[in-house]
Structure formats: C-alpha cells, structure tokens
Write an enzyme that holds these catalytic residues in place. Structure first.
Site, PDB file in Angstrom:
ATOM      1  N   GLU A 122      -9.415 -27.546   5.999  1.00  0.00           N
ATOM      2  CA  GLU A 122      -9.590 -28.230   7.014  1.00  0.00           C
ATOM      3  C   GLU A 122      -8.303 -27.986   8.314  1.00  0.00           C
ATOM      4  O   GLU A 122      -8.696 -27.550   9.334  1.00  0.00           O
ATOM      5  CB  GLU A 122      -9.546 -29.800   7.121  1.00  0.00           C
ATOM      6  CG  GLU A 122     -10.654 -30.282   8.112  1.00  0.00           C
ATOM      7  CD  GLU A 122     -10.118 -30.692   9.295  1.00  0.00           C
ATOM      8  OE1 GLU A 122     -10.770 -30.330  10.476  1.00  0.00           O
ATOM      9  OE2 GLU A 122      -9.020 -31.034   9.493  1.00  0.00           O
ATOM     10  N   ASP A 123      -7.155 -27.973   7.724  1.00  0.00           N
ATOM     11  CA  ASP A 123      -6.000 -27.606   8.837  1.00  0.00           C
ATOM     12  C   ASP A 123      -4.959 -26.812   8.167  1.00  0.00           C
ATOM     13  O   ASP A 123      -4.686 -26.921   6.916  1.00  0.00           O
ATOM     14  CB  ASP A 123      -5.426 -29.018   9.237  1.00  0.00           C
ATOM     15  CG  ASP A 123      -4.751 -28.973  10.463  1.00  0.00           C
ATOM     16  OD1 ASP A 123      -4.885 -27.723  11.202  1.00  0.00           O
ATOM     17  OD2 ASP A 123      -4.037 -29.751  11.023  1.00  0.00           O
ATOM     18  N   HIS A 166      -6.533 -34.726   5.909  1.00  0.00           N
ATOM     19  CA  HIS A 166      -7.407 -34.202   7.252  1.00  0.00           C
ATOM     20  C   HIS A 166      -6.349 -33.216   7.996  1.00  0.00           C
ATOM     21  O   HIS A 166      -5.760 -32.163   7.538  1.00  0.00           O
ATOM     22  CB  HIS A 166      -7.936 -35.269   8.089  1.00  0.00           C
ATOM     23  CG  HIS A 166      -8.746 -35.188   8.875  1.00  0.00           C
ATOM     24  ND1 HIS A 166      -9.486 -35.924   9.394  1.00  0.00           N
ATOM     25  CD2 HIS A 166      -9.574 -33.883   9.284  1.00  0.00           C
ATOM     26  CE1 HIS A 166     -10.508 -35.575  10.345  1.00  0.00           C
ATOM     27  NE2 HIS A 166     -10.488 -34.139  10.216  1.00  0.00           N
ATOM     28  N   ILE A 210      -2.777 -31.759   9.561  1.00  0.00           N
ATOM     29  CA  ILE A 210      -1.244 -31.830   9.172  1.00  0.00           C
ATOM     30  C   ILE A 210      -0.575 -31.398  10.376  1.00  0.00           C
ATOM     31  O   ILE A 210      -0.986 -30.685  11.011  1.00  0.00           O
ATOM     32  CB  ILE A 210      -1.130 -30.919   7.830  1.00  0.00           C
ATOM     33  CG1 ILE A 210      -1.776 -29.668   8.224  1.00  0.00           C
ATOM     34  CG2 ILE A 210      -1.873 -31.515   6.799  1.00  0.00           C
ATOM     35  CD1 ILE A 210      -1.426 -28.525   7.028  1.00  0.00           C
ATOM     36  N   HIS A 244      -7.325 -39.997   4.542  1.00  0.00           N
ATOM     37  CA  HIS A 244      -8.539 -41.148   4.920  1.00  0.00           C
ATOM     38  C   HIS A 244      -8.614 -41.631   3.415  1.00  0.00           C
ATOM     39  O   HIS A 244      -9.713 -41.345   2.844  1.00  0.00           O
ATOM     40  CB  HIS A 244      -9.545 -40.512   5.412  1.00  0.00           C
ATOM     41  CG  HIS A 244      -9.671 -39.766   6.639  1.00  0.00           C
ATOM     42  ND1 HIS A 244      -9.359 -40.610   7.984  1.00  0.00           N
ATOM     43  CD2 HIS A 244      -9.721 -38.518   7.145  1.00  0.00           C
ATOM     44  CE1 HIS A 244      -9.159 -39.840   8.916  1.00  0.00           C
ATOM     45  NE2 HIS A 244      -9.710 -38.460   8.544  1.00  0.00           N
ATOM     46  N   ASN A 285      -8.070 -37.852  13.372  1.00  0.00           N
ATOM     47  CA  ASN A 285      -8.351 -36.660  13.052  1.00  0.00           C
ATOM     48  C   ASN A 285      -7.252 -35.548  12.923  1.00  0.00           C
ATOM     49  O   ASN A 285      -6.978 -35.201  11.848  1.00  0.00           O
ATOM     50  CB  ASN A 285      -9.136 -35.891  14.360  1.00  0.00           C
ATOM     51  CG  ASN A 285      -9.920 -34.667  13.806  1.00  0.00           C
ATOM     52  OD1 ASN A 285      -9.297 -33.805  13.601  1.00  0.00           O
ATOM     53  ND2 ASN A 285     -11.289 -34.687  13.760  1.00  0.00           N
ATOM     54  N   ASP A 286      -6.356 -35.425  13.884  1.00  0.00           N
ATOM     55  CA  ASP A 286      -5.151 -34.764  13.822  1.00  0.00           C
ATOM     56  C   ASP A 286      -3.894 -35.140  14.405  1.00  0.00           C
ATOM     57  O   ASP A 286      -3.986 -36.203  15.152  1.00  0.00           O
ATOM     58  CB  ASP A 286      -5.524 -33.227  14.533  1.00  0.00           C
ATOM     59  CG  ASP A 286      -4.580 -31.927  14.050  1.00  0.00           C
ATOM     60  OD1 ASP A 286      -3.840 -32.129  13.098  1.00  0.00           O
ATOM     61  OD2 ASP A 286      -4.689 -30.887  14.890  1.00  0.00           O
ATOM     62  N   ASN A 290     -10.089 -34.049  19.150  1.00  0.00           N
ATOM     63  CA  ASN A 290     -10.062 -33.465  17.476  1.00  0.00           C
ATOM     64  C   ASN A 290      -8.521 -32.845  17.435  1.00  0.00           C
ATOM     65  O   ASN A 290      -7.384 -33.512  17.476  1.00  0.00           O
ATOM     66  CB  ASN A 290     -11.332 -32.604  17.450  1.00  0.00           C
ATOM     67  CG  ASN A 290     -11.260 -32.204  15.964  1.00  0.00           C
ATOM     68  OD1 ASN A 290     -10.352 -31.746  15.355  1.00  0.00           O
ATOM     69  ND2 ASN A 290     -12.908 -32.393  15.366  1.00  0.00           N
ATOM     70  N   ASP A 314     -12.656 -27.191  17.410  1.00  0.00           N
ATOM     71  CA  ASP A 314     -12.116 -27.939  16.397  1.00  0.00           C
ATOM     72  C   ASP A 314     -10.450 -28.083  16.390  1.00  0.00           C
ATOM     73  O   ASP A 314      -9.764 -28.919  17.548  1.00  0.00           O
ATOM     74  CB  ASP A 314     -12.575 -27.879  15.131  1.00  0.00           C
ATOM     75  CG  ASP A 314     -12.371 -28.970  14.158  1.00  0.00           C
ATOM     76  OD1 ASP A 314     -11.247 -29.738  14.239  1.00  0.00           O
ATOM     77  OD2 ASP A 314     -13.141 -28.992  13.174  1.00  0.00           O
ATOM     78  N   ASN A 315      -9.919 -27.101  15.650  1.00  0.00           N
ATOM     79  CA  ASN A 315      -8.347 -27.325  15.564  1.00  0.00           C
ATOM     80  C   ASN A 315      -7.684 -26.499  16.508  1.00  0.00           C
ATOM     81  O   ASN A 315      -8.254 -25.288  16.369  1.00  0.00           O
ATOM     82  CB  ASN A 315      -7.883 -27.391  14.026  1.00  0.00           C
ATOM     83  CG  ASN A 315      -8.437 -28.655  13.384  1.00  0.00           C
ATOM     84  OD1 ASN A 315      -8.628 -29.692  14.000  1.00  0.00           O
ATOM     85  ND2 ASN A 315      -8.850 -28.291  12.067  1.00  0.00           N
TER      86      ASN A 315
HETATM   87  C1  NAG Z   1     -10.645 -29.675  11.814  1.00  0.00           C
HETATM   88  O1  NAG Z   1     -11.980 -29.636  12.092  1.00  0.00           O
HETATM   89  C2  NAG Z   1     -12.700 -30.508  11.303  1.00  0.00           C
HETATM   90  C3  NAG Z   1     -14.255 -30.503  11.912  1.00  0.00           C
HETATM   91  O2  NAG Z   1     -14.370 -31.403  12.861  1.00  0.00           O
HETATM   92  C4  NAG Z   1     -12.278 -31.739  11.512  1.00  0.00           C
HETATM   93  O3  NAG Z   1     -13.031 -32.711  10.679  1.00  0.00           O
HETATM   94  C5  NAG Z   1     -10.747 -31.908  11.191  1.00  0.00           C
HETATM   95  O4  NAG Z   1     -10.237 -32.803  11.690  1.00  0.00           O
HETATM   96  C6  NAG Z   1     -10.078 -30.753  11.758  1.00  0.00           C
HETATM   97  N1  NAG Z   1      -8.640 -30.691  11.313  1.00  0.00           N
HETATM   98  C7  NAG Z   1      -7.657 -30.689  12.137  1.00  0.00           C
HETATM   99  C8  NAG Z   1      -6.476 -30.666  11.317  1.00  0.00           C
HETATM  100  O5  NAG Z   1      -7.736 -31.271  13.294  1.00  0.00           O
HETATM  101 CA    CA Z   2      -9.892 -31.317  13.526  1.00  0.00          CA
HETATM  102 CA    CA Z   3      -2.660 -29.951  12.901  1.00  0.00          CA
END
Ligand code: NAG
Ligand code: CA
Ligand code: CA
Ligand code: NAG
Ligand code: NAG
Ligand code: NAG
Ligand code: NAG
Length: 354
Positions: free
Chosen positions: A53-54, A114, A116, A133, A167-168, A223, A268-269
C-alpha cells in the site's frame, strides 16, 4: 401525515440517492478502459503478492514497503495473515525484499499497516511511523529502524480521538506529523453513504504531543500526504475529488491552500522525486472495480508524473498505465535515481528501471 406526502418524500429521497449513485459511478470512472502505457524495464517483485500500500524510500536508497492491508470494502488475498513491513535496498543490482523483524512486546498478530513515513533525527536515527488498523481501529506506531539487524523496535503507540480512519502520515519532526482522515464515518454503510452523497467531511490533522488540531478540511476523501523537498509545502491527494491540494505550511503548523491540481483520475498516495521535486501519484483509473472486485475484470493501475508543481501550468503525464493484466489497484509510486517502485492496495508490486 398523509400517505401521499410520505410517498412523495420517499420518492424524492430515492431519486436523490439514484442521482447520487449515477454521479458516484462517474466520479469513480467506473467503466473507464485503461490505455496501456508501458515502461520497458519492469518486473514484478518476488515476495510481494498481498499488497504494498505505501512505500517510503530513505535518502540512502533503502525502501520501506507496507504490506497486507485489510481495509473494509477492499479485496484482500491474505485475510488470515498479519501485515508486514518489507525492506528493499535499491542500491543492489537485483534488489529483493526482506520482511523486517519487529521487536517483541508489539502485537504483531493484529498488525494492519497502511500509510508509512520515515523521519531521520539529528543523530541519524531512522524512525518509521506506520498508520496501523488493529481490529479496524486507527493508531500510529512509532518504530526505530535498526539497519544492521534489519529490524524495527517498537517505541510507542499514538492514539487520539481525532486520529480516526487515518490513511497516511508525513512526519516532519521527532514527534510531529500531519495525518489524513479518509472517511468521516467508521461504519461501512455510513462510509458508503458518505462517499455517495459526497459529504466532504474529511480533513488533515496535525499531531504533536502538546497539540492536536485539524489544519485543513473539506476533502471528499483525504488520502496520500507528503511534503515538498524544501519542506515548505504539503501535498494532499483527495482520491474521490480526483485532485491534489498544494498547501502552504505556516509557522504554527496551520495549512493554507495555495492551489488544487485537477487530475481526472482517483489519486491515492503521493511521493516526491528526491532529484527533481516532481510529484509521483499512484492512481486508481477505474476505482469502482476496486470496490466491486472481479478477477475477470480487475481494477487497473496508473502512475502520473507531475512536473513544475508550483507553476501556473503543472505538466501532467502518464508514466505507467495497465488494465490490471499485470498490476491491479496501484496505490503508490516512488522513485529513487532512475528506479521506480509501484505498489498496490492488495495486489503485487512492480520494479522498473527508466
Ligand atoms: C494508498 O492507497 C490506498 C487505496 O486508497 C489506501 O487505502 C492507502 O491508504 C494508501 N496508502 C497510503 C500510504 O496512503
Ligand atoms: Ca493512501
Ligand atoms: Ca506515506
Ligand atoms: C499471499 O497470501 C496467500 C494467501 O494467504 C499466501 O498463500 C501467499 O503465500 C502470500 N504471498 C506472499 C508473498 O506473502
Ligand atoms: C528475526 O528474529 C528471529 C527470532 O528472534 C530470528 O530467528 C531471525 O533470524 C531474525 N531475522 C532477521 C532477518 O534478523
Ligand atoms: C474520470 O471521471 C471524472 C469525473 O466524472 C472526469 O472528469 C474524468 O474525465 C474521468 N477520467 C477519464 C480518464 O475518463
Ligand atoms: C488487458 O490488456 C491485455 C494486453 O494489453 C489484453 O490481453 C487483455 O485482454 C486486457 N484485459 C482487459 C480486461 O481488458
């Protein structure tokens, strides 16, 4: 109340929801076919099959990759296995991933990493902050990275009532970070309603041990978040609004909006190229396919390259795009001196030279 009034009201509500659903399908580019954009020298990374994801790359070329995210509404191929943080040394000729050992005393069974972010202290100690989470709650875990031992020593768990649906994060001081909240509600059905009605109730938060505050709000779904090379600007991806917000960081850590770059895809990221300051954005070209996963018609992947971020007319180009035959649900792309890593929410990861 008369039956007619009730029926009229019901009809109006259903019409509104119907209208919003149609708009939601449009906003998620539900039926978009992805035109492929290939890079010549790419291969899937062995050992990363269940999400990446990250990604965060240190100035010395060591890449941290969060893997195994379990997220409501998103597919997951390894739902019984806890998440992990992988390390990849991009200085190597054929870099391989290696799972980092996590010190005892941390609940590894419920680890669900999630977003980082790394932070290097004045004494060169490397800290890795991880959005976690456990049991679908949100915490931020602070680890110390031990390079020789290839391990993470857990230092503390940060919790706060405003740190919900995180999320991030982007860490900017030994104990200071910004975090994005991607949904206002935590109940899955209310989250769907929130997305369909486009309530725009999510925000960016500043955290320090002394003060926690909302510093920017009004996002459909805030995000990815990152910082410019000169540390003056914060970049926030609003995935549902399909744009990137450029915000100015004030002395008191408040953020003021400079501009919004509209992308036409669900971003997204975000990461920043350490050589050029350009933004790389991992995007969901047809995000609806993520929510309704069908392996026969999978979600695609897309990486956008944004140059001259602060200029009048930033240049936006597609660095990589695939219909899902190779890579599904790209969420992040990160570069290091001519090497590109593309991570996904739940699928594989790609390593490219360019
Ligand atoms: C990357 O994108 C996914 C999809 O939305 C999301 O769930 C996730 O939090 C994102 N990763 C980071 C590090 O933001
Ligand atoms: Ca994200
Ligand atoms: Ca990040
Ligand atoms: C991914 O998850 C599946 C299902 O649990 C498992 O069989 C597989 O070994 C995992 N792959 C990796 C590389 O962790
Ligand atoms: C991780 O820890 C286990 C048990 O403490 C040890 O056996 C293993 O060698 C460690 N792995 C690495 C890569 O250091
Ligand atoms: C994705 O959807 C948005 C909103 O409906 C639209 O403006 C944009 O052009 C679409 N993108 C593509 C590539 O079709
Ligand atoms: C995706 O693209 C590949 C080759 O580019 C093609 O063979 C395949 O049919 C496409 N899949 C979908 C679902 O469009």
């Amino acid at each position: 109340m008369g039956k007619l009034v009730v029926l009229t009201l019901l009809g109006a509500v259903l019409a509104l929801i119907g209208e919003r659903l149609v708009a939601f399908r449009q906003r998620t580019n539900a039926s978009r076919a992805v035109e492929p954009v290939d890079l010549p020298n790419c291969h899937l990374i062995e050992g990363l099959e269940n999400g990446s994801e990250d990604i965060d790359i240190l100035p010395n070329g060591l890449a941290f990759i969060s893997s195994g995210l379990k997220y409501p509404g998103m597919p997951n191929f390894a739902s019984d296995e806890p998440g992990q943080i992988f390390l990849m040394d991009l200085n190597e000729q054929n870099p391989r991933v290696q799972a980092l050992n996590i010190s005892d005393g941390f609940d590894k069974a419920s680890f669900n990493p999630h977003g980082i972010s790394t932070f290097i202290d004045k004494d060169h100690t490397v800290y890795l902050y991880v959005v976690n989470h456990p049991h679908m709650k949100s915490t931020v875990e602070k680890f110390k990275f031990e390079e020789q031992q290839r391990s993470l020593v857990h230092l503390k768990t940060i919790k706060h009532e405003l740190l919900t649906s995180v999320n991030d994060i982007v860490v900017l001081g030994p104990e200071q970070f910004y975090a994005t909240r991607d949904h206002y509600f935590t109940n899955f059905f209310l989250v769907l309603l929130e997305m369909i009605m486009d309530l725009r109730w999510t925000y960016v938060l500043f955290y320090s041990p002394r003060e926690v505050k909302v510093v920017a709000k009004g996002f459909s779904s805030a995000n990815g978040i990152t910082v410019s090379l000169d540390k003056k600007y914060i970049y926030v991806a609003d995935v549902l609004a399909q744009n990137i917000h450029i915000l100015n960081k004030r002395g008191n850590w408040d953020l003021t909006q400079v501009k919004v770059i509209q992308l036409g895809t669900l971003v997204d990221n975000l990461t920043v190229d350490p050589d050029t300051g350009d933004i790389l954005a991992g995007c969901h070209p047809n995000a609806m396919k993520l929510l309704i996963y069908n392996p026969e018609d999978p979600p695609g992947s897309e990486v956008l390259h944004i140059q001259d971020v602060l200029s009048e007319k930033p240049k936006i180009s597609t660095k990589y795009a695939n219909n899902g035959s190779v890579l599904q649900g790209s969420s992040v792309a990160s570069v290091y001196h001519g090497k590109l890593l593309i991570g996904t929410v739940f699928h594989k990861a790609l390593y490219c030279l360019f």
